[in-house]
Enzyme design. Structure first.
Site, PDB file in Angstrom:
ATOM      1  N   HIS A  90       0.852  -1.180   0.000  1.00  0.00           N
ATOM      2  CA  HIS A  90       0.000   0.000   0.000  1.00  0.00           C
ATOM      3  C   HIS A  90       0.896   1.241   0.000  1.00  0.00           C
ATOM      4  CE1 HIS A  90      -3.865  -2.045   1.703  1.00  0.00           C
ATOM      5  NE2 HIS A  90      -3.328  -2.729   0.718  1.00  0.00           N
ATOM      6  N   GLU A 132       1.180   3.569   2.163  1.00  0.00           N
ATOM      7  CA  GLU A 132       1.798   3.764   3.476  1.00  0.00           C
ATOM      8  C   GLU A 132       2.929   2.761   3.714  1.00  0.00           C
ATOM      9  OE1 GLU A 132      -2.660   4.724   3.911  1.00  0.00           O
ATOM     10  OE2 GLU A 132      -1.435   3.261   2.835  1.00  0.00           O
TER      11      GLU A 132
END
Length: 151
Positions: A57, A59
């Site tokens: 992802h 992040e």
């Protein structure tokens, strides 16, 4: 000496990552990690499509790019989309001080759960982030659902 980035300036770094991911044919979610003085430690984007990796992802890619840190409690994580439960777990585990979010309209993720743990959440409600994510969800529901585990 360049001035420290404010919250919007930090979000701009994550937005650029999201744009790059979209241009690569991927999911437009970007992330970045900064020191409190605005020093960029790492930036990344969702690379589910590009790397065939559902754990990559925006992040987590930024987290990996930032490398080892002596501690995370004084760092800021920036994301173009409210962090999902998976990424919220990372934020909680490493006790980031602050999370800057560009879009909590198209997904709310774990924002309330993180707030309940005392992590500062700043929701900038970025029109660009909201538009980019909403358009992608509409255009590619198959990839979106795969990304969030509903594929």
């Amino acid at each position: 000496m360049k001035p420290a980035l404010d919250d919007k300036g930090m979000l701009d770094v994550a937005i650029e990552q999201a744009r790059t991911g979209l241009a690569e044919g991927g999911i437009p979610v970007g992330g970045a990690i900064f020191r409190q003085d605005g020093t960029l430690l790492g930036a990344g984007r969702n690379r589910l499509v590009q790397h065939g990796d559902p754990s990559m992802h925006g992040e987590t890619d930024a987290f990996r790019a930032a490398g080892r840190q002596p501690r995370y409690t004084d760092l800021i994580l920036v994301t173009t989309l409210a962090p999902c439960r998976y990424c919220s777990g990372l934020i909680s585990q490493f006790r980031f001080k602050k999370v800057i979010v560009g879009d909590s309209v198209n997904a709310q993720g774990g924002m309330e759960w993180l707030r309940a743990q005392g992590i500062e959440i700043v929701d900038l409600a970025s029109p660009e982030c909201i538009s980019m994510t909403g358009a992608f969800q509409h255009k590619r529901p198959d990839l979106w659902n795969e990304c969030i585990g509903d594929g």
